[in-house]
Design a protein around this motif. Structure first.
Motif, PDB file in Angstrom:
ATOM      1  N   ALA A 184       0.682  -1.193  -0.359  1.00 56.19           N
ATOM      2  CA  ALA A 184      -0.023  -0.053   0.075  1.00 56.19           C
ATOM      3  C   ALA A 184       0.968   1.392  -0.176  1.00 56.19           C
ATOM      4  O   ALA A 184       2.076   1.219   0.759  1.00 56.19           O
ATOM      5  N   PRO A 185       0.316   2.353  -0.418  1.00 57.51           N
ATOM      6  CA  PRO A 185       1.194   3.580  -0.559  1.00 57.51           C
ATOM      7  C   PRO A 185       1.592   4.344   0.485  1.00 57.51           C
ATOM      8  O   PRO A 185       2.511   4.842   0.950  1.00 57.51           O
ATOM      9  N   THR A 186       0.747   4.287   1.589  1.00 56.09           N
ATOM     10  CA  THR A 186       0.924   4.965   2.844  1.00 56.09           C
ATOM     11  C   THR A 186       0.785   4.024   4.080  1.00 56.09           C
ATOM     12  O   THR A 186       0.073   2.789   4.095  1.00 56.09           O
ATOM     13  N   ARG A 187       1.240   4.453   5.023  1.00 57.39           N
ATOM     14  CA  ARG A 187       1.158   3.874   6.521  1.00 57.39           C
ATOM     15  C   ARG A 187      -0.328   3.680   6.931  1.00 57.39           C
ATOM     16  O   ARG A 187      -0.697   2.562   7.457  1.00 57.39           O
ATOM     17  N   GLU A 188      -1.106   4.741   6.985  1.00 60.63           N
ATOM     18  CA  GLU A 188      -2.405   4.694   7.396  1.00 60.63           C
ATOM     19  C   GLU A 188      -3.122   3.582   6.365  1.00 60.63           C
ATOM     20  O   GLU A 188      -4.051   2.818   7.095  1.00 60.63           O
ATOM     21  N   LEU A 189      -2.919   3.663   5.314  1.00 60.75           N
ATOM     22  CA  LEU A 189      -3.738   2.588   4.222  1.00 60.75           C
ATOM     23  C   LEU A 189      -3.306   1.236   4.509  1.00 60.75           C
ATOM     24  O   LEU A 189      -4.223   0.141   4.896  1.00 60.75           O
ATOM     25  N   ALA A 190      -1.878   0.905   4.636  1.00 61.88           N
ATOM     26  CA  ALA A 190      -1.440  -0.260   5.083  1.00 61.88           C
ATOM     27  C   ALA A 190      -1.990  -0.766   6.682  1.00 61.88           C
ATOM     28  O   ALA A 190      -2.351  -2.007   6.624  1.00 61.88           O
ATOM     29  N   MET A 191      -2.168   0.034   7.415  1.00 62.41           N
ATOM     30  CA  MET A 191      -2.491  -0.209   8.923  1.00 62.41           C
ATOM     31  C   MET A 191      -4.309  -0.641   8.613  1.00 62.41           C
ATOM     32  O   MET A 191      -4.601  -1.573   9.261  1.00 62.41           O
ATOM     33  N   GLN A 192      -4.870   0.036   7.624  1.00 62.03           N
ATOM     34  CA  GLN A 192      -6.130   0.015   7.487  1.00 62.03           C
ATOM     35  C   GLN A 192      -6.419  -1.395   6.959  1.00 62.03           C
ATOM     36  O   GLN A 192      -7.286  -2.106   7.186  1.00 62.03           O
ATOM     37  N   VAL A 193      -5.554  -1.848   5.737  1.00 60.44           N
ATOM     38  CA  VAL A 193      -5.608  -3.018   4.985  1.00 60.44           C
ATOM     39  C   VAL A 193      -5.439  -4.164   6.191  1.00 60.44           C
ATOM     40  O   VAL A 193      -6.109  -5.378   6.078  1.00 60.44           O
ATOM     41  N   LYS A 194      -4.390  -4.100   6.849  1.00 63.68           N
ATOM     42  CA  LYS A 194      -4.111  -5.033   7.905  1.00 63.68           C
ATOM     43  C   LYS A 194      -5.213  -5.466   8.900  1.00 63.68           C
ATOM     44  O   LYS A 194      -5.676  -6.481   9.066  1.00 63.68           O
ATOM     45  N   ARG A 195      -6.132  -4.478   9.422  1.00 63.85           N
ATOM     46  CA  ARG A 195      -7.121  -4.578  10.104  1.00 63.85           C
ATOM     47  C   ARG A 195      -8.346  -5.263   9.416  1.00 63.85           C
ATOM     48  O   ARG A 195      -8.919  -6.199   9.975  1.00 63.85           O
ATOM     49  N   GLU A 196      -8.552  -4.938   8.122  1.00 64.96           N
ATOM     50  CA  GLU A 196      -9.505  -5.493   7.423  1.00 64.96           C
ATOM     51  C   GLU A 196      -9.175  -7.125   7.181  1.00 64.96           C
ATOM     52  O   GLU A 196     -10.166  -8.036   7.373  1.00 64.96           O
ATOM     53  N   LEU A 197      -7.918  -7.357   6.915  1.00 64.26           N
ATOM     54  CA  LEU A 197      -7.595  -8.656   6.619  1.00 64.26           C
ATOM     55  C   LEU A 197      -7.626  -9.513   7.875  1.00 64.26           C
ATOM     56  O   LEU A 197      -7.940 -10.751   7.778  1.00 64.26           O
ATOM     57  N   ALA A 198      -7.075  -8.986   8.909  1.00 64.83           N
ATOM     58  CA  ALA A 198      -7.209  -9.564  10.336  1.00 64.83           C
ATOM     59  C   ALA A 198      -8.655 -10.377  10.547  1.00 64.83           C
ATOM     60  O   ALA A 198      -8.814 -11.540  10.970  1.00 64.83           O
ATOM     61  N   TRP A 199      -9.662  -9.397  10.411  1.00 65.57           N
ATOM     62  CA  TRP A 199     -10.967 -10.189  10.716  1.00 65.57           C
ATOM     63  C   TRP A 199     -11.500 -10.890   9.547  1.00 65.57           C
ATOM     64  O   TRP A 199     -12.371 -12.036   9.913  1.00 65.57           O
ATOM     65  N   LEU A 200     -11.261 -10.635   8.450  1.00 68.08           N
ATOM     66  CA  LEU A 200     -11.575 -11.403   7.216  1.00 68.08           C
ATOM     67  C   LEU A 200     -10.885 -13.022   7.528  1.00 68.08           C
ATOM     68  O   LEU A 200     -11.646 -13.846   7.444  1.00 68.08           O
ATOM     69  N   PHE A 201      -9.666 -13.215   7.753  1.00 68.21           N
ATOM     70  CA  PHE A 201      -8.921 -14.508   7.998  1.00 68.21           C
ATOM     71  C   PHE A 201      -9.013 -14.857   9.548  1.00 68.21           C
ATOM     72  O   PHE A 201      -7.974 -15.651   9.895  1.00 68.21           O
ATOM     73  N   ALA A 202      -9.676 -14.130  10.370  1.00 64.72           N
ATOM     74  CA  ALA A 202      -9.661 -14.338  11.661  1.00 64.72           C
ATOM     75  C   ALA A 202      -9.977 -15.951  11.953  1.00 64.72           C
ATOM     76  O   ALA A 202      -9.129 -16.655  12.901  1.00 64.72           O
ATOM     77  N   ASN A 203     -11.017 -16.531  11.207  1.00 64.58           N
ATOM     78  CA  ASN A 203     -11.317 -18.054  11.316  1.00 64.58           C
ATOM     79  C   ASN A 203     -10.262 -18.850  11.017  1.00 64.58           C
ATOM     80  O   ASN A 203     -10.372 -20.170  11.323  1.00 64.58           O
ATOM     81  N   THR A 204      -9.408 -18.477  10.110  1.00 65.19           N
ATOM     82  CA  THR A 204      -8.446 -19.280   9.372  1.00 65.19           C
ATOM     83  C   THR A 204      -7.059 -19.608  10.178  1.00 65.19           C
ATOM     84  O   THR A 204      -6.199 -20.369   9.502  1.00 65.19           O
ATOM     85  N   GLY A 205      -6.891 -18.879  11.175  1.00 59.41           N
ATOM     86  CA  GLY A 205      -5.746 -18.531  12.024  1.00 59.41           C
ATOM     87  C   GLY A 205      -4.402 -18.075  11.392  1.00 59.41           C
ATOM     88  O   GLY A 205      -3.509 -18.417  11.693  1.00 59.41           O
ATOM     89  N   ALA A 206      -4.687 -17.266  10.529  1.00 62.47           N
ATOM     90  CA  ALA A 206      -3.787 -16.501   9.783  1.00 62.47           C
ATOM     91  C   ALA A 206      -3.133 -15.521  10.804  1.00 62.47           C
ATOM     92  O   ALA A 206      -3.898 -14.891  11.504  1.00 62.47           O
ATOM     93  N   VAL A 207      -1.727 -15.267  10.390  1.00 62.93           N
ATOM     94  CA  VAL A 207      -1.005 -14.301  11.116  1.00 62.93           C
ATOM     95  C   VAL A 207      -0.765 -13.252  10.175  1.00 62.93           C
ATOM     96  O   VAL A 207      -0.056 -13.364   9.159  1.00 62.93           O
ATOM     97  N   VAL A 208      -1.335 -12.181  10.313  1.00 62.28           N
ATOM     98  CA  VAL A 208      -1.142 -10.844   9.729  1.00 62.28           C
ATOM     99  C   VAL A 208      -0.141  -9.865  10.309  1.00 62.28           C
ATOM    100  O   VAL A 208      -0.729  -9.740  11.514  1.00 62.28           O
ATOM    101  N   THR A 209       0.854  -9.598   9.602  1.00 58.26           N
ATOM    102  CA  THR A 209       1.819  -8.515  10.214  1.00 58.26           C
ATOM    103  C   THR A 209       1.988  -7.581   9.124  1.00 58.26           C
ATOM    104  O   THR A 209       1.512  -7.380   7.856  1.00 58.26           O
ATOM    105  N   SER A 210       2.773  -6.385   9.942  1.00 58.05           N
ATOM    106  CA  SER A 210       2.698  -5.203   8.841  1.00 58.05           C
ATOM    107  C   SER A 210       4.244  -4.848   8.947  1.00 58.05           C
ATOM    108  O   SER A 210       4.947  -4.935  10.127  1.00 58.05           O
ATOM    109  N   THR A 211       4.809  -4.136   7.879  1.00 60.19           N
ATOM    110  CA  THR A 211       6.192  -3.646   7.921  1.00 60.19           C
ATOM    111  C   THR A 211       5.937  -2.297   7.014  1.00 60.19           C
ATOM    112  O   THR A 211       5.824  -2.295   5.988  1.00 60.19           O
ATOM    113  N   VAL A 212       5.972  -1.317   7.955  1.00 62.84           N
ATOM    114  CA  VAL A 212       5.698   0.136   7.233  1.00 62.84           C
ATOM    115  C   VAL A 212       6.761   1.170   7.762  1.00 62.84           C
ATOM    116  O   VAL A 212       7.291   0.964   8.945  1.00 62.84           O
ATOM    117  N   GLY A 213       6.800   2.059   7.157  1.00 61.48           N
ATOM    118  CA  GLY A 213       7.697   3.176   7.646  1.00 61.48           C
ATOM    119  C   GLY A 213       7.363   3.888   9.019  1.00 61.48           C
ATOM    120  O   GLY A 213       6.104   4.018   9.122  1.00 61.48           O
TER     121      GLY A 213
END
Length: 665
Positions: free
Chosen positions: A75-104
């Protein structure tokens, strides 16, 4: 669709998918590369999460223990990256996915430790992800999918080289998805280089772009831009509103103005740290702030709840930025308003922006103070507080109020308290009204004030002092003429009596400066400049005086000049005759021992220094000091080359080149 994902959507309250989500989850294109153009707020984040899920999960419904990343989302910005991380976290919550971020802006050591522990999905910004790849702290060997979110914005922000580096280091056998609001030529070239047989999906058209957004263009006068912003905010009273500016200076200025008017406002610009930006967005989300003033770079991709109003305090430079700004509202089926503040000088630019974006805006005057007050009355009367019964704990005080005060008194108090909670609207001038020329000043009286340009007097300082001490308005003061020793002031004749009464009989102002009334208007005609005597075209040469003895050199004085009489120039020096017998010289070998023969004739010999004392150079008749003698010979060091350059000759020139030596034998 996987059962774990369907359960997450149902828990979140999703009953149907948007157009872009249905398009990317089509069973016929599962696992293929996608190039998707969809408007902002259409559910792209959830869309690419559903699109990459089959390739990541395989035949199962849950993930294996986390190891090397399986998917990258950039993603282009930190804010958008953190927003995407929150969306994917609840979408894959039942799959046991580990979602992490690396942002400036975050601690890189914490990110490195998180990657070492293992992750299934990594959400990153381009620059920070490239740093991790170059440092070897992220393993891309198991990568199955790469998603570029807001790809056009990343190119606009200068991340082309970072994206190419990341895609070249990713495995060749992968699924690549590019999501973008628009697909310019740069995006098409990037897709052609790094995608294989990509499926093109377009869910936007010029006519239906941002159909849930009501576009308003407000005509304002040149001096009412900020006042119009205040009235627009008050007219709509949106739960969340964002005001876009082009510069950080404008963000700071407008934030201060709105804060002073009682708005709960936060600023969002590139000069803020990551912590400050996070706190500002959190204040908008939890209701502590209702207005966000931001630049385009800081507000890329942010999604605020209940953002119903976007105001363009300054018009953007292109239609893509305009669409991204407006796309912050009207998201996921919500309605929103995009308001353009258009002064007269920006009218043509606003029309071009709307034309390029293929949008139609409703043109009108900015909401007036009366319109805002009328809107407040409608909201007040439509409030549900009128129909809700009183709580049992409040019945006693309600009964006391009804018995103590009349209905009119209670209504008056309620109205006063209601208005105190809201900022008062601004009075706006007519946007179409041409500026009125200043009326003739009429009969006037002139005054002389002690002190002029010599003591730093200026009209911008004299005017407020006269208005304050003389109890007059600036319209009562005409011309102010600053002279070298005095300041001349013109005062309207009708205001003279009050002015003199306020000044007092002492007729003095600040600092004891004396004020004197003039009997007649002063004259400002400048005295004619005296004519300079004409310079004679020809002047007889002066007789040359015999130079029996050279005068002593005159001492130089810094800061003064002495006129030069060019007719009294010295005679040119006689040149030395060429040829003839040369004086005997001592010779000094340059290389090796001297060879037999006459002095100066053997090879490797060169005249170096005269044996006899060289006659001194005679002083000139005017006694001008002799200048430095330029160095002779080929420069052998930086110091010599510098001396040659200062002497007016290019370094390395003027010296006799050395003859090449013959090989021995």
């Amino acid at each position: 669709m996987k059962k774990t994902l369907a359960d997450a959507l149902q828990t979140r309250g999703y009953t149907s998918l948007t157009a872009v989500q249905e398009a990317v989850t089509n069973p016929d294109i599962v696992g293929q590369d996608l190039l998707v153009s969809a408007q902002t707020g259409s559910g792209k984040t959830l869309g690419f999460g559903l699109a990459i899920a089959p390739g990541l999960l395989g035949d199962g419904d849950v993930f294996d223990p986390a190891g090397a990343p399986l998917a990258l989302v950039i993603a282009p910005t930190r804010e958008l990256a953190m927003q995407v991380k929150r969306e994917l976290a609840w979408l894959f919550a039942n799959t046991g996915a580990v979602v992490t971020s690396t942002v400036g802006g975050m601690d890189m050591r914490d990110e490195r430790r998180a990657l070492e522990r293992g992750a299934h999905i990594v959400v990153a910004t381009p620059g920070r992800l490239r740093d991790h790849i170059m440092r070897g702290s992220i393993d891309l060997s198991a990568l199955k999918a790469v998603v570029l979110d807001e790809a056009d914005e990343m190119l606009d922000l200068g991340f082309r080289e970072d994206l190419e580096f990341i895609l070249e280091n990713a495995p060749a056998e992968r699924q690549t998805l590019m999501f973008s609001a628009t697909v310019p030529a740069a995006i098409a070239r990037l897709a052609q280089s790094y995608q294989k047989d990509a499926v093109r999906i377009a869910t936007t058209s010029g006519a239906s772009q941002h159909a849930d957004i009501d576009y308003r263009a407000y005509r304002v006068s040149a001096r009412d831009g900020e006042n119009a912003i205040i009235n627009v905010l008050r007219f709509y009273e949106a739960p969340n509103a964002i005001v876009f500016c082009n510069t950080r200076a404008m963000v700071n200025r407008l934030t201060t103005r709105l804060s002073n008017r009682g708005f709960s406002v936060v600023a969002l610009s590139g000069e803020l740290s990551q912590s400050e930006r996070t706190h500002a967005l959190q204040a908008m989300r939890d209701g502590r702030a209702r207005v966000c003033v931001a630049t385009d770079v800081a507000a890329r991709g942010i999604d605020l709840p209940n953002l119903d109003l976007v105001i363009h305090a300054e018009l953007p430079t292109n239609q893509d930025t305009f669409l991204h700004r407006s796309g912050r509202t009207g998201r996921a089926g919500r309605k929103g308003v995009s308001a353009l503040i258009v002064p007269p000088a920006a009218r043509k630019k606003a029309e071009r922006l709307l034309g390029w974006a293929k949008l139609t805006a409703q043109w009108s005057e900015a909401p007036s103070a009366e319109a805002v007050s009328a809107k407040d009355e409608q909201r007040m009367l439509a409030s549900p507080d009128w129909h809700e019964p009183a709580e049992e704990s409040d019945r006693a005080i309600v009964t006391t109020l009804c018995e103590t005060f009349t209905a009119e008194q209670i209504a008056t108090a309620y109205l006063r308290l209601y208005r105190e909670r809201h900022s008062a609207p601004e009075d706006l001038s007519d946007a179409n009204e041409a500026p009125k020329p200043r009326a003739p000043f009429g009969p006037s009286v002139w005054f002389s004030l002690e002190g002029g340009a010599a003591v730093g007097a200026e009209p911008r300082r004299v005017l407020p002092m006269l208005c304050k001490l003389g109890n007059v308005s600036r319209d009562d003061i005409g011309a102010i003429r600053i002279q070298p020793d005095v300041s001349l002031i013109e005062l309207r004749e009708g205001a003279v009596a009050g002015f003199l009464a306020a000044i007092g009989p002492a007729m003095t102002l600040e600092g004891g400066a004396a004020l004197t009334r003039l009997d007649s208007p002063p004259s400002f005609d400048r005295a004619p400049r005296p004519e300079r005597p004409a310079r004679p075209k020809e002047q007889a040469p002066r007789a040359a005086e015999p130079h029996s003895a050279a005068p002593a050199p005159k001492a130089r004085t810094l800061g003064t000049t002495t006129p030069v009489d060019w007719n009294d120039a010295p005679e040119p020096r006689a040149k030395k005759p060429k040829g003839g017998a040369k004086p005997a010289h001592k010779t000094k070998p340059r290389h090796g021992k001297p060879k037999p023969g006459a002095a100066g004739e053997g090879k490797g010999w060169k005249p170096y220094k005269s044996g006899a004392a060289k006659p001194k150079r005679a002083a000139s008749p005017e006694g001008r000091p002799k200048g430095p003698k330029p160095p002779v010979g080929k420069p052998s060091s930086k110091k010599n080359r510098a001396r040659l350059s200062l002497a007016g000759k290019p370094a390395g020139s003027g010296a006799t080149p050395r003859k090449p030596r013959k090989p021995k034998g």
